[in-house]
Design a protein around this motif. Structure first.
Motif, PDB file in Angstrom:
ATOM      1  N   VAL A 111     -36.210 -98.178   0.241  1.00  0.00           N
ATOM      2  CA  VAL A 111     -36.560 -98.551  -0.988  1.00  0.00           C
ATOM      3  C   VAL A 111     -36.701 -99.879  -0.729  1.00  0.00           C
ATOM      4  N   THR A 146     -44.176 -91.548   2.802  1.00  0.00           N
ATOM      5  CA  THR A 146     -44.383 -93.103   2.086  1.00  0.00           C
ATOM      6  C   THR A 146     -44.430 -92.508   0.469  1.00  0.00           C
ATOM      7  N   VAL A 147     -43.672 -92.476  -0.259  1.00  0.00           N
ATOM      8  CA  VAL A 147     -44.159 -92.729  -1.344  1.00  0.00           C
ATOM      9  C   VAL A 147     -44.022 -94.141  -2.680  1.00  0.00           C
ATOM     10  N   VAL A 164     -36.716 -92.900  -8.736  1.00  0.00           N
ATOM     11  CA  VAL A 164     -36.571 -93.279  -6.871  1.00  0.00           C
ATOM     12  C   VAL A 164     -34.924 -92.013  -7.072  1.00  0.00           C
ATOM     13  N   VAL A 189     -40.094 -96.007   0.192  1.00  0.00           N
ATOM     14  CA  VAL A 189     -40.544 -95.799  -1.377  1.00  0.00           C
ATOM     15  C   VAL A 189     -41.273 -96.805  -1.096  1.00  0.00           C
ATOM     16  N   LEU A 242     -36.134 -88.968  -6.556  1.00  0.00           N
ATOM     17  CA  LEU A 242     -36.444 -87.944  -5.219  1.00  0.00           C
ATOM     18  C   LEU A 242     -35.793 -87.657  -3.672  1.00  0.00           C
ATOM     19  N   VAL A 261     -44.443 -95.615  -5.651  1.00  0.00           N
ATOM     20  CA  VAL A 261     -44.064 -95.254  -7.445  1.00  0.00           C
ATOM     21  C   VAL A 261     -44.473 -96.337  -8.027  1.00  0.00           C
ATOM     22  N   VAL A 284     -38.273 -87.859   2.874  1.00  0.00           N
ATOM     23  CA  VAL A 284     -39.339 -88.993   2.929  1.00  0.00           C
ATOM     24  C   VAL A 284     -38.558 -90.419   3.365  1.00  0.00           C
TER      25      VAL A 284
END
Length: 643
Positions: free
Chosen positions: A129, A69-70, A86, A100, A89, A72, A97
């Motif tokens: 995202v 889990t990113v 993004v 996000v 990535l 940003v 991933v």
């Protein structure tokens, strides 16, 4: 499990910027949380990409399979930069991933546009995202897994993490390299032990100090274990409760298991290496001892033995014997230096025997036995030689003393001595007998010391025979010299004693007659003088009846029996004159006491005694001439025998 493809030390300036980090937090699927805190001055996508590459090389494949889990954080950045990150990535970690989360500012960006754009690109990106405000992020991630930047309770210190990574990677690099080196060294030694002819003199020192690397690993492991027990094994409970800090060096990030495995492998190989070094050191000690043992053995059997071989004479005098003893002391001093090395080696061998293996013990005992045999043999030879020299010195000393005694005896017998009274005669006879006894005792002592020298030389010859095929000529010369000296002293004693004894008897006889005449010629004679003459005469008679006893036990009388009898008869006649003179003196004294004057009869008797004295004097001169003629005949006969 994937290895570290990059090193923190090689990109330390970039990592210090904290462009991205793994806080150690996890999402609800136990996937790791990767945080990218964007700033307004963020310009280098290359540095961010390198940072992500490094961070993604840390977790295990199993951990990566659960996805990331990113987060940003775009609150202090522009939309275009967020969008670029993004999209990036997709190229950096597309498969890993899962979600996000773009943390947006409260009032910036057009919600519709941004949401529409990410929704439109969802299929192409391969991950979802979402735009979320900071206070809404807890809908997706537990507060205990979020850092304080997002209102969470997870404690994360980037500088501390980076320092630990540097220590971890340094340990990993050094331990891995050291492990490979130790494995190669141990394996090569193992193969060399199978192939005895193979040289194993290569370098045994690894590039890193094993003790230092192990200490670093233990300290690192201790730190990791402390953080693990103080941390949390998984996600915390709901309700926004604070949970213990989560460390990015946790087991999920490979740190502790990898350190533990490296330490175990390193300890195993290092133990083998230590045993190898111990065996090498022991082998080196054995080789050194063997070298020193052979040095001692070679010197003692070589130069040391040669020194003893050249010193086998006993000399022909006390001074020569003393010089040989001094030379022998110098030889002993040289040997003592090597005997000191022998003592030291014996102690070292004894220490190694107490902890040696069977093969080593056999080798050490062999060296010890060889060393002891040679040293004891050489020491025995030195002692034997010393005993020979001491016995030779005593023999020469006794020879010299006996020679002086024989010279003194001969001088006494040949001296022109004319004792005036019987007491002097008795004293001279007693002194002569004492000197004869002293000479006999000296000759007996010489025989004993000569026998001892010969016995000691037999011992010296025994080890000389072991060193050479034939006995050295010096030994034969020594034996002949000792035997010759003893024979010479025996002959000197006989030459010095036997003929003078005959002469001394005649000389004592002459003294008796001369004293007798002197007494008889005196007008007034004391009774004491007559007693002395009487005592001397009777002593002479006793001596004439006693034979000479030679060293071989044989006996011989003075002259022929007829000569001895005639001499004894003459002495008795003269003793009768002494008795007559004593009676006359007694009668004269009695008459003198009665009449006051000496009678004529006494004067007539004295006149007759004077005539007798003259006759005796003439007879003594005649006897002396006859004795002299006999001695000349004996000397001529002896000279003929000698020739």
């Amino acid at each position: 499990m994937s290895g570290v493809t990059m090193e923190a030390s090689s990109m330390l300036p970039i990592l210090k910027k904290k462009l991205a980090f793994l806080s150690g937090g996890k999402d609800r699927r136990s996937g790791l949380i990767l945080t990218i805190p964007l700033n307004s001055d963020q310009t280098s996508m290359e540095e961010l990409s390198a940072t992500l590459d490094y961070l993604l090389s840390i977790p295990s494949d199993k951990c990566k399979a659960r996805g990331f889990t990113v987060i940003v954080d775009g609150r202090r950045s522009q939309w275009n930069i967020v969008k670029t990150v993004v999209l990036m990535l997709q190229n950096v970690i597309p498969a890993e991933v899962s979600l996000v989360c773009v943390v947006k500012p409260d009032e910036f960006w057009d919600k519709k546009v941004t949401h529409f754009c990410f929704w439109k690109e969802k299929d192409r990106l391969g991950f979802e995202v979402i735009l979320v405000s900071a206070n809404k992020l807890t809908r997706y991630i537990e507060p205990c897994q979020l850092t304080d930047d997002f209102g969470g309770s997870l404690d994360y210190d980037h500088s501390d993490w980076l320092n630990k990574r540097l220590v971890f990677e340094k340990f990993t690099k050094e331990s891995t390299s050291l492990l490979d080196e130790l494995t190669i060294i141990n394996d090569s030694e193992k193969s060399a032990s199978v192939d005895k002819d193979k040289s194993t003199d290569g370098a045994l020192l690894p590039s890193f100090d094993p003790e230092t690397v192990l200490q670093t690993g233990h300290e690192l492991l201790s730190e990791l274990q402390q953080r693990r027990f103080n941390g949390s094994e998984g996600g915390g409970g709901g309700g926004g409760q604070a949970a213990p800090a989560w460390c990015p060096m946790e087991e999920e990030l490979l740190a502790q298991p990898q350190v533990t495995k490296l330490l175990d492998s390193l300890r195993e190989q290092y133990t083998k290496y230590q045993e190898l070094c111990r065996q090498r050191n022991k082998r080196a000690q054995l080789d050194e001892i063997h070298t020193k043992v052979m040095q001692v053995v070679n010197w003692l059997q070589g130069p040391g033995s040669e020194l003893l071989k050249t010193q086998q004479t006993i000399g022909d005098s006390m001074r020569a014997a003393q010089a040989l003893q001094q030379k022998h002391e110098e030889i002993e001093s040289q040997h003592s230096e090597w005997f000191a090395v022998y003592v030291e080696l014996n102690q070292q061998i004894a220490a190694l025997l107490s902890a040696g293996e069977e093969e080593e013990v056999a080798e050490l005992k062999g060296l010890q036995q060889q060393l002891s045999d040679v040293c004891y043999s050489q020491a025995s030879q030195l002692e034997t030689r010393q005993n020979v020299l001491q016995a030779a010195h005593a023999f020469h000393s006794t020879t010299q003393e006996l020679s002086q005694q024989l010279d003194g005896l001969l001088g006494m017998l040949c001296a022109d001595v004319s004792p005036s009274d019987g007491a002097s005669i008795q004293q001279n006879l007693k002194l002569l007998e004492e000197k004869l006894q002293t000479v006999e005792a000296g000759l007996s002592s010489l025989r004993q010391k000569g026998t001892l020298v010969l016995e000691q030389m037999c011992g010296q010859a025994s080890w000389a025979l072991e060193e050479a095929e034939s006995p050295p000529g010096e030994q034969q010369d020594n034996v002949q010299h000792v035997q010759a000296v003893m024979e010479e002293m025996e002959l000197r004693k006989q030459r010095c004693i036997v003929p003078p004894l005959f002469q001394s008897q005649n000389f004592l006889l002459c003294l008796f007659l001369s004293i007798l005449l002197k007494v008889l010629q005196q007008e007034r004679v004391e009774v004491e003088s007559l007693d002395e003459v009487d005592s001397s005469g009777r002593t002479l008679l006793d001596r004439l009846t006693l034979p000479i006893i030679f060293p071989d036990g044989s006996e011989q009388f003075f002259g022929s029996p007829s000569d001895t009898a005639a001499t004894a008869e003459g002495v008795r006649e003269r003793l009768l004159l002494i008795e007559e003179r004593r009676l006359q003196l007694q009668e004269a004294r009695l008459l003198n006491d009665e009449e006051g004057e000496e009678p004529e009869a006494v004067n007539g008797l004295e006149g007759r005694l004077d005539v007798i004295g003259e006759e005796l004097s003439e007879k003594e001169e005649q006897d002396e001439e006859e004795k002299e003629a006999e001695h000349q005949d004996e000397d001529s006969e002896r000279a003929t025998q000698d020739r």
